[in-house]
Design an enzyme around this catalytic site. Structure first.
Site, short mmCIF file in Angstrom:
data_model
loop_
_atom_site.label_atom_id
_atom_site.label_comp_id
_atom_site.label_asym_id
_atom_site.label_seq_id
_atom_site.Cartn_x
_atom_site.Cartn_y
_atom_site.Cartn_z
N GLU A 46 0.86 -1.19 0.00
CA GLU A 46 0.00 0.00 0.00
C GLU A 46 0.90 1.24 0.00
O GLU A 46 2.02 1.18 0.56
CB GLU A 46 -0.84 -0.02 1.29
CG GLU A 46 -1.59 1.26 1.61
CD GLU A 46 -2.14 1.25 3.06
OE1 GLU A 46 -1.52 0.63 3.95
OE2 GLU A 46 -3.21 1.85 3.25
N ASN A 109 -6.93 6.45 -1.35
CA ASN A 109 -5.85 5.47 -1.10
C ASN A 109 -6.14 4.34 -2.08
O ASN A 109 -7.11 3.60 -1.89
CB ASN A 109 -5.92 5.00 0.36
CG ASN A 109 -4.73 4.13 0.73
OD1 ASN A 109 -4.06 3.60 -0.14
ND2 ASN A 109 -4.49 3.99 2.03
N LYS A 126 -9.47 2.31 -1.59
CA LYS A 126 -9.65 1.75 -0.25
C LYS A 126 -10.95 2.22 0.40
O LYS A 126 -11.21 3.43 0.50
CB LYS A 126 -8.47 2.17 0.63
CG LYS A 126 -8.44 1.55 2.01
CD LYS A 126 -7.15 1.96 2.72
CE LYS A 126 -7.01 1.34 4.10
NZ LYS A 126 -5.72 1.74 4.73
N GLU A 145 -5.67 8.59 8.22
CA GLU A 145 -6.16 8.28 6.87
C GLU A 145 -7.52 8.91 6.62
O GLU A 145 -7.81 9.32 5.50
CB GLU A 145 -6.24 6.77 6.64
CG GLU A 145 -4.87 6.11 6.56
CD GLU A 145 -4.95 4.69 6.06
OE1 GLU A 145 -4.50 3.79 6.78
OE2 GLU A 145 -5.48 4.46 4.96
N ASN A 196 0.39 -1.22 5.30
CA ASN A 196 1.35 -0.52 6.19
C ASN A 196 0.75 -0.64 7.58
O ASN A 196 -0.26 0.05 7.87
CB ASN A 196 1.46 0.98 5.85
CG ASN A 196 2.18 1.29 4.55
OD1 ASN A 196 3.10 2.09 4.53
ND2 ASN A 196 1.75 0.72 3.45
#
Ligand code: ING
Length: 303
Positions: A46, A109, A126, A145, A196
């Protein structure tokens, strides 16, 4: 049998100061090693071109956008696509996507599947964004995020490639059973995922000490319960002071671990994946048509 030699190119830390050019050089090295091992498709992590920047509160949007790709491939990432096409290897890779849609700048993402000719076969954005939109007081490492990305708007598609049906997801998605199920209901035989995963997500030791276990549990359960292969690649190691787990692995539809990384640096793992293997599970224990009872599952989509 429909055998595909799949590799996961785990990457060690990417520093804030690392240029995309330097990162792409490492990725090309991993592709060359993959070629030597007869690998046909490589999974990268990622956000594979930059450091995991959501660990910081960044106020300036220009600085935030520095971590995003406005085109894929772009001038700095094109060498990866060229090397892959030259070697005849397809790949999955994750990156921060800045897309202009209807005049709006949108941040996702994202991950893509690229075939052995270097053509982009599919894109995923994502859906499950962990952490917070605002920094948590008292934490040195944040997980923002929800601040920097929007939830994905492309659903969980699958694509015909590698002589089978492949799907993909990103990091936190792998912890949610719905992710694998939606792809399995579309016939997915292998799922690619980059991640991650810092080992201090909550700051509560009894939880954080199980980070590696929960990672393995999520992949093995998802694979077995959906009779699919899962190939997962970490960005790992101590990155700008944040320790992220390695444990990249390829899991069979049986739930067995076919191969696992043993370091937290750049490391290629590979396995022969028979895409036919899930068929026996789907004819017996996980024959969705014969055994599932969707009439009783409504709560999953109502709330
Ligand atoms: N990272 C982590 C993940 O879901 C996390 C967040 C870390 C959750 C540790 C739980 C434990 O793997 C991303 N990027 O989603």
């Amino acid at each position: 049998h429909r055998n595909v030699i799949v590799g996961c190119a785990q990457m060690g830390p990417i520093a804030k100061a690392d240029t995309r050019a330097r990162v792409v050089k490492r990725q090309v090295e991993l592709l060359r090693e993959a070629k030597g091992r007869g690998v046909e498709f490589v999974v990268f992590p990622e956000l594979a071109f930059t450091t995991f920047f959501p660990r910081w509160l960044i106020e300036d949007q220009t600085e935030i956008d520095f971590y995003f790709e406005t085109e894929m491939p772009g001038p700095e990432t094109q060498p990866l696509f060229e090397a892959a096409a030259e070697l005849g290897i397809g790949f999955y890779i994750g990156y921060a996507e800045l897309a202009v849609e209807d005049g709006l700048r949108r941040h996702f993402n994202t991950s893509i599947i690229v075939d052995r000719t270097g053509a982009i076969v599919g894109k995923y954005r994502k859906i499950h964004l962990p952490g917070h939109a605002e920094p948590v007081p008292g934490r040195d490492a944040q997980h923002l995020e929800k601040r920097y990305f929007e939830p994905g708007n492309l659903g969980f598609p699958v694509w015909r490639t590698l002589g089978g049906i492949a799907g993909m997801c990103i990091c936190n998605d792998r912890r949610w059973p719905e992710t694998y199920r939606v792809m399995a209901l579309q016939g997915a035989e292998i799922v690619f995922v980059g991640y991650n995963t810092p080992d201090d997500h909550t700051g509560v030791f009894d939880f954080d000490q199980l980070t590696g276990f929960h990672h393995q549990l999520s992949l093995q359960a998802g694979a077995y319960q959906n009779a699919t292969w899962v190939a997962a690649a970490a960005k790992a190691g101590n990155e700008e002071g944040s320790n992220m787990i390695g444990l990249s692995m390829i899991v069979a539809p049986s739930g067995q671990i076919a191969t696992m990384a043993t370091t937290t640096g750049d490391e290629l793992i590979s396995a022969r994946c028979d895409l036919e293997m899930g068929a026996l599970y789907k004819r017996t224990i996980f024959d969705f048509a014969r055994h599932r009872e969707p009439a009783h599952y409504g709560l999953i989509v109502e709330r």
